[in-house]
Design a protein around this motif. Sequence first.
Motif, mmCIF file in Angstrom:
data_model
loop_
_atom_site.group_PDB
_atom_site.id
_atom_site.type_symbol
_atom_site.label_atom_id
_atom_site.label_comp_id
_atom_site.label_asym_id
_atom_site.label_seq_id
_atom_site.Cartn_x
_atom_site.Cartn_y
_atom_site.Cartn_z
ATOM 1 N N PRO A 142 -2.643 8.424 3.952
ATOM 2 C CA PRO A 142 -3.591 8.156 5.040
ATOM 3 C C PRO A 142 -4.992 7.799 4.566
ATOM 4 O O PRO A 142 -5.733 7.115 5.289
ATOM 5 C CB PRO A 142 -3.589 9.468 5.847
ATOM 6 N N GLU A 143 -5.373 8.234 3.366
ATOM 7 C CA GLU A 143 -6.716 7.928 2.871
ATOM 8 C C GLU A 143 -6.811 6.531 2.257
ATOM 9 O O GLU A 143 -7.895 6.061 1.927
ATOM 10 C CB GLU A 143 -7.154 8.970 1.830
ATOM 11 N N PRO B 277 -5.249 9.254 -13.858
ATOM 12 C CA PRO B 277 -4.075 9.991 -13.376
ATOM 13 C C PRO B 277 -4.172 10.297 -11.888
ATOM 14 O O PRO B 277 -5.254 10.542 -11.351
ATOM 15 C CB PRO B 277 -4.098 11.270 -14.216
ATOM 16 N N SER B 278 -3.020 10.251 -11.236
ATOM 17 C CA SER B 278 -2.865 10.587 -9.807
ATOM 18 C C SER B 278 -3.401 9.514 -8.862
ATOM 19 O O SER B 278 -3.461 9.739 -7.644
ATOM 20 C CB SER B 278 -3.500 11.939 -9.468
ATOM 21 N N MET B 279 -3.794 8.360 -9.375
ATOM 22 C CA MET B 279 -4.153 7.268 -8.474
ATOM 23 C C MET B 279 -2.946 6.896 -7.622
ATOM 24 O O MET B 279 -1.800 7.011 -8.055
ATOM 25 C CB MET B 279 -4.626 6.050 -9.268
ATOM 26 N N LYS B 280 -3.190 6.456 -6.400
ATOM 27 C CA LYS B 280 -2.135 6.099 -5.452
ATOM 28 C C LYS B 280 -1.925 4.576 -5.500
ATOM 29 O O LYS B 280 -2.871 3.808 -5.300
ATOM 30 C CB LYS B 280 -2.502 6.534 -4.039
ATOM 31 N N VAL B 281 -0.677 4.165 -5.747
ATOM 32 C CA VAL B 281 -0.357 2.758 -5.933
ATOM 33 C C VAL B 281 0.764 2.360 -4.980
ATOM 34 O O VAL B 281 1.768 3.065 -4.859
ATOM 35 C CB VAL B 281 0.077 2.472 -7.391
ATOM 36 N N LEU B 282 0.597 1.220 -4.320
ATOM 37 C CA LEU B 282 1.635 0.633 -3.481
ATOM 38 C C LEU B 282 2.137 -0.630 -4.161
ATOM 39 O O LEU B 282 1.339 -1.519 -4.501
ATOM 40 C CB LEU B 282 1.087 0.301 -2.088
ATOM 41 N N VAL B 283 3.449 -0.733 -4.374
ATOM 42 C CA VAL B 283 4.053 -1.874 -5.056
ATOM 43 C C VAL B 283 5.017 -2.575 -4.105
ATOM 44 O O VAL B 283 6.047 -2.007 -3.721
ATOM 45 C CB VAL B 283 4.802 -1.437 -6.330
ATOM 46 N N LEU C 8 -0.838 -9.924 2.678
ATOM 47 C CA LEU C 8 -2.092 -9.771 1.951
ATOM 48 C C LEU C 8 -3.197 -9.102 2.774
ATOM 49 O O LEU C 8 -3.907 -8.225 2.266
ATOM 50 C CB LEU C 8 -2.577 -11.132 1.443
ATOM 51 N N SER C 9 -3.341 -9.502 4.019
ATOM 52 C CA SER C 9 -4.419 -8.928 4.840
ATOM 53 C C SER C 9 -4.248 -7.422 5.014
ATOM 54 O O SER C 9 -5.196 -6.647 4.853
ATOM 55 C CB SER C 9 -4.475 -9.607 6.209
ATOM 56 N N GLN C 10 -3.040 -7.003 5.335
ATOM 57 C CA GLN C 10 -2.792 -5.579 5.532
ATOM 58 C C GLN C 10 -2.813 -4.815 4.214
ATOM 59 O O GLN C 10 -3.202 -3.644 4.176
ATOM 60 C CB GLN C 10 -1.456 -5.367 6.250
ATOM 61 N N SER C 11 -2.397 -5.462 3.149
ATOM 62 C CA SER C 11 -2.502 -4.811 1.841
ATOM 63 C C SER C 11 -3.952 -4.487 1.541
ATOM 64 O O SER C 11 -4.283 -3.377 1.079
ATOM 65 C CB SER C 11 -1.932 -5.717 0.745
ATOM 66 N N TYR C 12 -4.843 -5.430 1.800
ATOM 67 C CA TYR C 12 -6.269 -5.199 1.591
ATOM 68 C C TYR C 12 -6.786 -4.122 2.534
ATOM 69 O O TYR C 12 -7.559 -3.231 2.124
ATOM 70 C CB TYR C 12 -7.035 -6.494 1.806
ATOM 71 N N ALA C 13 -6.347 -4.147 3.795
ATOM 72 C CA ALA C 13 -6.816 -3.171 4.780
ATOM 73 C C ALA C 13 -6.415 -1.748 4.414
ATOM 74 O O ALA C 13 -7.099 -0.789 4.799
ATOM 75 C CB ALA C 13 -6.281 -3.535 6.168
ATOM 76 N N HIS C 14 -5.316 -1.583 3.685
ATOM 77 C CA HIS C 14 -4.825 -0.247 3.348
ATOM 78 C C HIS C 14 -5.327 0.259 2.001
ATOM 79 O O HIS C 14 -4.833 1.271 1.490
ATOM 80 C CB HIS C 14 -3.296 -0.226 3.391
ATOM 81 N N LEU C 15 -6.320 -0.430 1.435
ATOM 82 C CA LEU C 15 -6.993 0.101 0.252
ATOM 83 C C LEU C 15 -8.016 1.149 0.652
ATOM 84 O O LEU C 15 -8.662 1.047 1.690
ATOM 85 C CB LEU C 15 -7.717 -1.027 -0.493
ATOM 86 N N LYS C 16 -8.205 2.138 -0.197
ATOM 87 C CA LYS C 16 -9.320 3.054 -0.017
ATOM 88 C C LYS C 16 -10.582 2.418 -0.619
ATOM 89 O O LYS C 16 -10.488 1.439 -1.371
ATOM 90 C CB LYS C 16 -9.042 4.387 -0.707
ATOM 91 N N TRP D 55 3.763 -0.743 7.605
ATOM 92 C CA TRP D 55 2.387 -0.262 7.506
ATOM 93 C C TRP D 55 2.211 1.108 8.143
ATOM 94 O O TRP D 55 1.345 1.886 7.701
ATOM 95 C CB TRP D 55 1.424 -1.294 8.086
ATOM 96 N N ASP D 56 3.024 1.441 9.143
ATOM 97 C CA ASP D 56 2.993 2.814 9.666
ATOM 98 C C ASP D 56 3.411 3.798 8.586
ATOM 99 O O ASP D 56 2.809 4.870 8.421
ATOM 100 C CB ASP D 56 3.921 2.943 10.882
ATOM 101 N N GLU D 57 4.456 3.444 7.851
ATOM 102 C CA GLU D 57 4.928 4.311 6.767
ATOM 103 C C GLU D 57 3.909 4.372 5.634
ATOM 104 O O GLU D 57 3.671 5.435 5.053
ATOM 105 C CB GLU D 57 6.275 3.815 6.225
ATOM 106 N N ALA D 58 3.322 3.229 5.310
ATOM 107 C CA ALA D 58 2.322 3.212 4.247
ATOM 108 C C ALA D 58 1.140 4.110 4.593
ATOM 109 O O ALA D 58 0.628 4.858 3.738
ATOM 110 C CB ALA D 58 1.844 1.779 4.003
ATOM 111 N N ARG D 59 0.714 4.082 5.845
ATOM 112 C CA ARG D 59 -0.398 4.928 6.275
ATOM 113 C C ARG D 59 0.005 6.390 6.313
ATOM 114 O O ARG D 59 -0.769 7.278 5.944
ATOM 115 C CB ARG D 59 -0.880 4.471 7.659
#
Length: 361
Positions: free
Chosen positions: A216-217, A150-156, A231-239, A208-212
């Motif tokens: 932010p974490e 629960p409460s995991m952060k997901v970007l779709v 794909l590259s930025q998706s990977y970069a924005h993983l915790k 990506w500014d909005e995603a961050r």
Amino acid sequence: MRRKRSEFMHKVVIHKAGGYEQLKLETHPMPKPGDRQVLIRTHSVGVNYADICVRLGVYESARRFVGWPITPGFEYSGWVEEVGRAVRHLKPGDPVFGVTFFNGYSTHVCVPVDLVWPKPQELDFDAAAGFLAVHLTAYHGLLQNVVIRPSMKVLVHSAGGGVGSALVQLCRLHDLQVTGVVGASHKVEYVRQLGANAVIDKSTQPLWDEARRLCPEGYDLVFDANGPETLSQSYAHLKPTGKLMVYGFHTLLPKYGGRISHLKAALELLKMPRFNPLSMTTDNKGVVAFNLSFLFGRTDLLQAAVNDLTTWVEAGHVQMPRVRSFALAEVAKAHRALESGETTGKLVLRTAPLSPSELSG
């Protein structure tokens, strides 16, 4: 009086890779079900981006297992027409829905009994025809590939499309915090209504500014079917401990015109990120990739997914995305609409009896 069984059916056939002109509506002999098969008279069949990849000749399971000619289509709804000798739980006339390893764009499909299920009463035939492919993809990605909390952060990404719509709802159902990404402003409210906690409109906002800013974490999970574009930025924005879930490469293909730009595809392939296991270990991140068509042999996974999804539909926890229908003879129009990137939800083809003018072209 029992209706006489037809000796012929109509289906869309592709004889070689190409544009919309390769989608040919043809008459073929009616198949006869084997012992553990079911013949379905379809009402509607789902249209998916994978079907476009089949038409363009770039869908791996189509090339590996079928070749040319091929009839695309992975999902359907309709009625049982005939059952094989070993089938006990279905009978002629039963309303059903299911998946098929290609051959869906047809007035009849002959499928293994393990890939057919009773149609939920809560779904009409159009909704049922467009339900399984996207929801099974979402279910497999979210609930059979990773451990969620629960409460995991997901970007779709592509949250207004078929799989994206399903993912947003499954995330909401499991108390996850989901941010949806859309490519057009008219999709924002639709994704909010599905349950997204936030929506990024990349046509008006810096993605990506909005995603961050929103997380932010970093994200626990990012679902990305875009390909090299993100794909590259998706990977970069993983915790740390985050997972990038990959199930498509849409930016490799054209959005308009119905044909591949081979130069563009080659340039995009050069941009494809290479994920180094040593770096991934150091980053403490992972990449999971999957393709639903290679899962059809795992009926144990499919059955578990359909059982859960049907239960959630009947309880009102999962709603069917918007459905737009086309006649089977309008298959090129349906492909063009899906490639435009402007649609939301699902597209289906209705396979009602065809007129002589439709059959002649």
